[in-house]
Design a protein around this motif. Structure first.
Motif, PDB file in Angstrom:
ATOM      1  N   ALA A  46       0.833  -1.208   0.000  1.00  0.00           N
ATOM      2  CA  ALA A  46       0.000   0.000   0.000  1.00  0.00           C
ATOM      3  C   ALA A  46       0.866   1.257   0.000  1.00  0.00           C
ATOM      4  CB  ALA A  46      -0.928   0.000   1.210  1.00  0.00           C
ATOM      5  N   VAL A  47       1.909   1.249   0.840  1.00  0.00           N
ATOM      6  CA  VAL A  47       2.815   2.408   0.889  1.00  0.00           C
ATOM      7  C   VAL A  47       3.543   2.553  -0.445  1.00  0.00           C
ATOM      8  CG1 VAL A  47       4.834   3.406   2.027  1.00  0.00           C
ATOM      9  CG2 VAL A  47       3.083   2.229   3.387  1.00  0.00           C
ATOM     10  N   ALA A  48       3.998   1.431  -1.000  1.00  0.00           N
ATOM     11  CA  ALA A  48       4.711   1.462  -2.276  1.00  0.00           C
ATOM     12  C   ALA A  48       3.813   1.986  -3.396  1.00  0.00           C
ATOM     13  CB  ALA A  48       5.225   0.065  -2.630  1.00  0.00           C
ATOM     14  N   GLN A  49       2.554   1.554  -3.406  1.00  0.00           N
ATOM     15  CA  GLN A  49       1.607   2.028  -4.422  1.00  0.00           C
ATOM     16  C   GLN A  49       1.313   3.517  -4.248  1.00  0.00           C
ATOM     17  OE1 GLN A  49      -0.149   0.264  -7.102  1.00  0.00           O
ATOM     18  NE2 GLN A  49       1.648  -1.014  -6.749  1.00  0.00           N
ATOM     19  N   ALA A  50       1.233   3.960  -3.002  1.00  0.00           N
ATOM     20  CA  ALA A  50       1.006   5.388  -2.747  1.00  0.00           C
ATOM     21  C   ALA A  50       2.172   6.218  -3.267  1.00  0.00           C
ATOM     22  CB  ALA A  50       0.795   5.627  -1.250  1.00  0.00           C
ATOM     23  N   LEU A  51       3.385   5.743  -3.033  1.00  0.00           N
ATOM     24  CA  LEU A  51       4.572   6.459  -3.511  1.00  0.00           C
ATOM     25  C   LEU A  51       4.660   6.439  -5.031  1.00  0.00           C
ATOM     26  CD1 LEU A  51       7.132   5.194  -0.864  1.00  0.00           C
ATOM     27  CD2 LEU A  51       6.534   7.601  -1.279  1.00  0.00           C
ATOM     28  N   ARG A  52       4.247   5.331  -5.616  1.00  0.00           N
ATOM     29  CA  ARG A  52       4.347   5.203  -7.078  1.00  0.00           C
ATOM     30  C   ARG A  52       3.306   6.046  -7.802  1.00  0.00           C
ATOM     31  NH1 ARG A  52       3.619  -0.428 -10.605  1.00  0.00           N
ATOM     32  NH2 ARG A  52       3.856   0.547 -12.654  1.00  0.00           N
ATOM     33  N   GLU A 100      -0.144   0.512  10.470  1.00  0.00           N
ATOM     34  CA  GLU A 100       1.230   0.954  10.274  1.00  0.00           C
ATOM     35  C   GLU A 100       1.394   1.605   8.889  1.00  0.00           C
ATOM     36  OE1 GLU A 100       5.118   1.941  10.592  1.00  0.00           O
ATOM     37  OE2 GLU A 100       3.699   1.409  12.177  1.00  0.00           O
ATOM     38  N   ALA A 101       0.718   1.055   7.887  1.00  0.00           N
ATOM     39  CA  ALA A 101       0.784   1.654   6.554  1.00  0.00           C
ATOM     40  C   ALA A 101       0.205   3.061   6.563  1.00  0.00           C
ATOM     41  CB  ALA A 101       0.023   0.780   5.555  1.00  0.00           C
ATOM     42  N   THR A 102      -0.877   3.258   7.305  1.00  0.00           N
ATOM     43  CA  THR A 102      -1.466   4.597   7.427  1.00  0.00           C
ATOM     44  C   THR A 102      -0.468   5.558   8.057  1.00  0.00           C
ATOM     45  OG1 THR A 102      -3.726   3.744   7.590  1.00  0.00           O
ATOM     46  CG2 THR A 102      -3.327   5.937   8.490  1.00  0.00           C
ATOM     47  N   ARG A 103       0.205   5.106   9.125  1.00  0.00           N
ATOM     48  CA  ARG A 103       1.217   5.951   9.776  1.00  0.00           C
ATOM     49  C   ARG A 103       2.322   6.336   8.789  1.00  0.00           C
ATOM     50  NH1 ARG A 103       1.201   2.073  14.280  1.00  0.00           N
ATOM     51  NH2 ARG A 103      -0.081   2.877  15.982  1.00  0.00           N
ATOM     52  N   GLN A 104       2.778   5.353   8.014  1.00  0.00           N
ATOM     53  CA  GLN A 104       3.871   5.629   7.084  1.00  0.00           C
ATOM     54  C   GLN A 104       3.449   6.615   5.999  1.00  0.00           C
ATOM     55  OE1 GLN A 104       5.840   2.090   5.607  1.00  0.00           O
ATOM     56  NE2 GLN A 104       5.795   1.095   7.611  1.00  0.00           N
ATOM     57  N   ILE A 105       2.227   6.490   5.533  1.00  0.00           N
ATOM     58  CA  ILE A 105       1.742   7.392   4.485  1.00  0.00           C
ATOM     59  C   ILE A 105       1.545   8.796   5.026  1.00  0.00           C
ATOM     60  CG2 ILE A 105      -0.253   7.911   3.013  1.00  0.00           C
ATOM     61  CD1 ILE A 105      -0.504   4.858   2.568  1.00  0.00           C
ATOM     62  N   THR A 106       0.867   8.907   6.173  1.00  0.00           N
ATOM     63  CA  THR A 106       0.531  10.237   6.689  1.00  0.00           C
ATOM     64  C   THR A 106       1.739  10.979   7.255  1.00  0.00           C
ATOM     65  OG1 THR A 106      -0.100   9.325   8.852  1.00  0.00           O
ATOM     66  CG2 THR A 106      -1.841   9.572   7.211  1.00  0.00           C
TER      67      THR A 106
END
Length: 222
Positions: A40-46, A65-71
């Motif tokens: 999910a984080v990788a797709q958000a960055l891409r 944890e993915a939400t934390r990493q994105i936000t």
């Protein structure tokens, strides 16, 4: 312009259902899919989508944890997160809102409600049903470990801003706040923005959580 969405859920059929729903509606585009938080984080960055629709319970790195990493990633400051859960009172939902998710929906929500939720969040509003949010916060806010707002920041909030914050926590929009306080919508928006800056909230949803945690707003019955 289409609302660009990344779908993050470990169940392939769930993602497929959401994709079909969104791609048959005007105004939406699915630009990526993920089966766990790392993806999910990788797709958000891409793709830099407008919104990540995030399931909380996924293998490996979960949705929380993915939400934390994105936000927390400055490169993804324009990406919002809509959390999906099977429970309406769930400690993980509470933590996701604290982490900066813009709102949450139950997985059994009607399709039209998902579409509306994406539109609301994309417009910059929080998706928080006041009764559910109060119940969530009332359950978890009293715990000492959940008091994370700097007391000096709280002292900087003016009496007028406390009034505005109470109305935000009650689920009112800027227009509704303006009408209740007999001020302009622009003034209401300015008050909300200043409060967010003072107490370090990423968006309106996180502002509500921090309002309760700081003691600036008290859940009913407390």
């Amino acid at each position: 312009m289409n609302i660009r969405v990344v779908l993050a859920d470990d169940q392939v059929l769930v993602r497929a259902g959401f994709r079909v729903l969104l791609e048959t509606e005007d105004g939406f585009e699915v630009c990526g899919e993920a089966g766990n938080g790392t993806e999910a984080v990788a797709q958000a960055l891409r793709h830099r989508p407008d919104i990540v629709v995030m399931d909380i319970r996924m293998p490996g790195v979960d949705g929380l944890e993915a939400t934390r990493q994105i936000t927390s990633n400055p490169e993804l400051s324009g990406v919002k997160v809509l959390v999906l859960t099977t429970f309406d009172v769930d400690e993980y939902v509470y933590e996701a809102l604290r982490a900066g998710a813009s709102g949450f929906l139950l997985k059994d929500t009607e399709p039209v409600e998902l579409l509306r939720a994406l539109q609301v969040i994309n417009a910059g509003e929080a998706l928080l049903a006041p009764t559910v949010t109060r119940r969530l916060i009332a359950e978890f806010v009293g715990r000492p470990e959940n008091r994370r707002v700097d007391s000096s920041a709280v002292r900087e909030v003016t009496d007028r801003e406390r009034e505005v914050l109470a109305l935000v926590a009650g689920g009112l929009s800027n227009d509704e706040i303006a009408a209740q306080l007999v001020i302009s919508t622009a003034t209401a928006r300015t008050h909300v923005s200043r409060i967010m800056t003072k107490i370090g909230a990423r968006d309106r949803a996180q502002l509500v959580v921090l309002a309760y945690e700081s003691g600036l707003v008290t859940p009913r019955g407390k």
